[in-house]
Write a protein that holds these residues in place. Sequence first.
Motif: not given
Length: 397
Positions: A259-260, A322-328
């Motif tokens: 994924f990107d 498309e696949v995003q990180s968690t805002p932590r």
Amino acid sequence: MKKKVSVRHLTAILFVILLMVNFLLGLYPFALGTFRMLRGLANGEDLDVSTIEYTFNDSFPTKGLLITANGGIQRLLGVRYLNNRYLLDNGHLTYTIAPYDTTQVARNTADFARELEERGIPLVYVNAPFKIYGKDPQLPVGVSDHSNENADRFVSLLRQQNVQVLDLRECIEAEGLDHYSLFYKTDHHWTAETGLWAVGKITDYLQEMDKAFAVDSRITDPSGYAHTVHKKIFLGSAGRRVGPWFAGKDDLTVLEPGFDTSLRFYSESAGVDRRGTYSQTVLFPEKLTGSNIFETVAYDVYCGQNYAELRVRNNSREQGLEVQSTPRRVLMFTDSFSAVLIPFLSLSYDELCFIDLRYYEGTVSDLVEEFRPDAVLVAYNIGALEESNSNMFAFQK
């Protein structure tokens, strides 16, 4: 009447020639070591004859060939212990650990956890396994190892002081995994595939602690990565001590997400600032090349080296990938085992700071105040509990 040259005579002649060649080859590294020692003396440093020995051993032109030949001979003779490394029954190489009192390092960790708790920041100690499996050590008869006993005492002390612990040994047993397959044969480190598995356990634990740490499951799913296997490319730290003829060489797998991705991977102290995809930032493919397997450390294809301080910024949410990180924001104290944790944790959260206290010269409390993490991880393998590594638990420095 001419005498025939016997095989015995020929062998003696070849042996003398070999001695002469090795003597001549040794002149350069000996001279270089002597020069370095004298230069140190001229600069006011203490007399250090070991500089000559270290330079000689490190620079000897045929060092790898001699180590390889010696290892092959010792293996033929059935030797199981060579240059401070043991050959296990299953063909893996390892060292053993003596019993240590872990009271002080447990106290330091618990004190640090309480300091963070006062700021509303949770700490989780991630206990990474040692090469030797406590229930099946595979060691030669009469040889003992105390790594798991040390870890058991340490983990018990932490839990008694209400420190949250993720003991990955327990996860390995719960899933019925083959302990030794999680490690390289010729090295004490775990494989990249194991690192991805461990990040899955870490993110699951953080999510159970706080749902705000939930990550996209595709990040820790092995099927979402391309697996490129490089055959017989890695001679680990133990293997470099005994040579490839003693225990062979390892395959090494490079994992790249399907994924990107968009990251900034930077370390001011190391002069590194890389921006781009996962492959352009956390991977160092040049570590897979090189004609001398004794000098090419393929394990460093992930992250390139150990860093006193390393930061990673994940831009996937900002760019709407498309696949995003968690805002932590996550702060993690690391050792060399983290080389295969960092790439996958970097895909999981927005901002990460990785600190190796063996090299870090800053003040930890100031760092926490500046970075303001949402969680702190201390992720060490059991070998870190050795007394010589006590500075890795100097969180109050």
